[in-house]
Each structure stands twice: as structure tokens, then as C-alpha cells.
Design an enzyme around this catalytic site. Structure first.
Site, PDB file in Angstrom:
ATOM      1  N   CYS A   1     -28.216  59.490  -9.529  1.00 55.21           N
ATOM      2  CA  CYS A   1     -28.816  60.384  -8.533  1.00 55.21           C
ATOM      3  C   CYS A   1     -28.975  59.775  -7.152  1.00 55.21           C
ATOM      4  O   CYS A   1     -28.685  60.425  -6.148  1.00 55.21           O
ATOM      5  CB  CYS A   1     -30.161  60.913  -9.037  1.00 55.21           C
ATOM      6  SG  CYS A   1     -31.465  59.671  -9.204  1.00 55.21           S
TER       7      CYS A   1
ATOM      8  N   HIS B   1     -36.013  60.395  -9.775  1.00 63.96           N
ATOM      9  CA  HIS B   1     -34.872  61.226  -9.426  1.00 63.96           C
ATOM     10  C   HIS B   1     -34.925  61.582  -7.942  1.00 63.96           C
ATOM     11  O   HIS B   1     -36.000  61.732  -7.356  1.00 63.96           O
ATOM     12  CB  HIS B   1     -34.859  62.506 -10.263  1.00 63.96           C
ATOM     13  CG  HIS B   1     -33.688  63.387  -9.974  1.00 63.96           C
ATOM     14  ND1 HIS B   1     -32.388  63.003 -10.210  1.00 63.96           N
ATOM     15  CD2 HIS B   1     -33.613  64.638  -9.426  1.00 63.96           C
ATOM     16  CE1 HIS B   1     -31.574  63.972  -9.848  1.00 63.96           C
ATOM     17  NE2 HIS B   1     -32.284  64.973  -9.355  1.00 63.96           N
TER      18      HIS B   1
ATOM     19  N   ASP C   1     -28.704  69.442  -5.097  1.00 61.26           N
ATOM     20  CA  ASP C   1     -28.866  68.280  -5.963  1.00 61.26           C
ATOM     21  C   ASP C   1     -27.586  68.106  -6.769  1.00 61.26           C
ATOM     22  O   ASP C   1     -27.323  68.857  -7.709  1.00 61.26           O
ATOM     23  CB  ASP C   1     -30.064  68.469  -6.898  1.00 61.26           C
ATOM     24  CG  ASP C   1     -30.291  67.275  -7.815  1.00 61.26           C
ATOM     25  OD1 ASP C   1     -29.516  66.301  -7.735  1.00 61.26           O
ATOM     26  OD2 ASP C   1     -31.236  67.319  -8.617  1.00 61.26           O
TER      27      ASP C   1
END
Length: 269
Positions: A69, A109, A124
Site C-alpha cells: 500500500c 494502510h 486506493d
């Protein structure tokens, strides 16, 4: 080091207008997730992910690799800013797979929120097997379609919780607030996730990629392909040669440029 926007857009196969609009944002999300996979091959092999822009471009843009991420988020943030978007990095607490939605795990995250003229949108590209392939309006309690599953944002004790509809069930991916994060804020967590002996990124090999009609997911030796509106296929990878083939064919990872893959495969349960 400056950001090479031309190289990034070539990498993801985007040739549309370079204007900071909703249409561009959605297209970038779809192209990015289809071409740059989620993967943790480096920490699984004992290599710490580097988050400086030069390293991110060398690995994800020029190196035939994906990342997790923080790598996806920081690379995408740089690209969107070069395209003229106003982008803020955020941090989230992962709840995927947790039976306790009131749990308060660490913020491990990264996601982004983008300010357009008349709305704010969440993008995302780095949440593995359930990553967004589109963008979401920052609005609670509204089911929003994406190229794959419907998603929604709901209230969770004052935070925002993202949920995906999997079959007939709404499942929570993570919770977040709107407190801005800077690149340095991700560095300690990145180090922790890459080096803590019990980190899932150290102990478990994962990869994921999403196209317009399917999701590929690798967990250890198990490969799963979820087809939109169709069957789910699961099988076990037999040996290191097939492992390399799967990485190259399904996840678009240049396996020939990664040292120690045979040893990594042998460590898989």
C-alpha cells in the site's frame, strides 16, 4: 528526484487527457490496478521496501514490479499531483477478516483523498485482493458502483469505514479518519511491517491484481481467480517453475529480475 509522469502513464497504459477531472481520476485507478500488482515479494525475501520516490519509480515503474500500500499510494500521489490534482495521504486501520469491527489495530494502510471542484473522492490502488478499481465519493451510506464490486462508506464511531459487497454481504475493509499524513509518517510503519518477525508481510507471500472483469489473488501457494458474475477458480501451485509462470502471466511481475524466488517458494507452507 523529479517524478517521470510520462514513464508512469506509459507503465499503466493511460493515453487519455492529462487534466484533473473525475473521468481522468477514475481512468487512472482502473489502469493502475490492472497493470501494477499488489505484492510483498521484497519483505517476504527479507528486503525492506524503500519509500523514496526514486526507489518507487525504479521498482514499480521501470522494474516490472508491484508493491504494497505505501508504495502504491506514494507513487500514485506523486502522479496525481503532477496531473494537477489536490491529493491528501491518509492512514487506515485494517479490519478485513476481523470479526470485531470495534477493534483498534494500528494504522498500517495508506489511501488517498482527492479534492475536485465539487466533491472529494477516495482512491486506493493498494489494498490487495479487495483494492478499489475505481474511486468513491467521500459520502456516507451511499452504495457506489465500481468496475467490480459495489462499495460504500459508513460511519464507525465517528470514523469512516469502507465496505465492499461480496456476494450478499457487506464486508468492512478498513476504517480511517481525514487527518493528513506526510510521507515521513509512513516510514516507521513501513519499517515495522517489513521487519517485525510476526508481520504477515514477512511470514506470508501475497499478490493481487484486478482487471475490468476479474481479480487474481495469490496467498502462499494458492492461486484464486474471481470472475465478475462468474465462477471462482482455486488451485495450488505445484513447483517453483509454475510459481514464476503465475507471477509473470497473472500478476505481470518480471520474475526473472527477482533473486531468490526458488528459495522463497520453498518456504511457502
Amino acid at each position: 528526484m523529479s517524478f517521470d509522469l510520462d514513464a508512469y502513464l506509459t507503465r499503466i497504459g493511460f493515453d487519455g487527457e492529462r487534466v484533473p477531472t473525475r473521468a481522468t481520476l477514475d481512468a487512472i485507478a482502473a489502469h493502475h490496478t490492472a497493470t501494477i500488482p499488489f505484492e510483498n515479494l521484497d519483505p517476504f525475501r527479507g528486503v525492506v521496501n524503500r519509500l523514496d520516490l526514486e526507489s518507487l519509480q525504479a521498482k514499480l515503474v521501470h522494474g516490472g514490479r508491484g508493491g504494497y500500500c505505501f508504495e502504491h499510494g506514494l507513487l500514485l500521489q506523486a502522479a496525481l499531483r503532477d496531473l494537477g490534482f489536490t491529493v491528501t495521504g491518509l492512514a487506515a486501520r485494517v479490519l478485513w477478516g476481523s470479526p470485531d469491527l470495534d477493534a483498534i489495530p494500528a494504522r498500517t494502510h495508506m489511501l488517498l483523498v482527492v479534492d475536485l471542484d465539487d466533491e472529494r473522492r477516495v482512491i486506493d490502488t493498494g489494498f490487495g485482493g479487495m483494492t478499489l478499481t475505481g474511486t468513491l465519493r467521500l459520502e456516507r451510506d451511499t452504495t457506489q458502483e465500481t468496475p467490480l464490486e459495489p462499495f460504500r462508506l459508513v460511519d464507525l464511531h465517528g470514523d469512516w469505514a469502507m465496505q465492499a459487497r461480496v456476494g450478499d454481504e457487506w464486508r468492512t475493509t478498513y476504517r480511517f479518519d481525514l487527518h493528513p499524513q506526510h510521507p515521513i509518517d509512513y516510514e516507521p510503519t513501513n519499517w515495522y511491517l517489513c521487519t517485525w518477525p510476526e508481520s504477515k508481510f514477512v511470514t506470508t507471500l501475497m499478490a493481487a491484481r484486478a482487471t475490468a472483469d476479474r481479480r487474481f489473488a495469490l496467498a502462499g501457494r494458492r492461486l484464486t481467480v474471481h470472475r465478475l458474475g462468474g465462477a471462482t477458480e482455486k488451485r495450488t501451485i505445484a513447483d517453483a517453475d509454475e510459481f514464476r509462470t503465475v507471477l509473470t502471466r497473472d500478476f505481470l511481475i518480471d520474475a526473472d529480475r527477482i533473486a531468490g524466488l526458488d528459495e522463497a517458494f520453498d518456504r511457502l507452507p
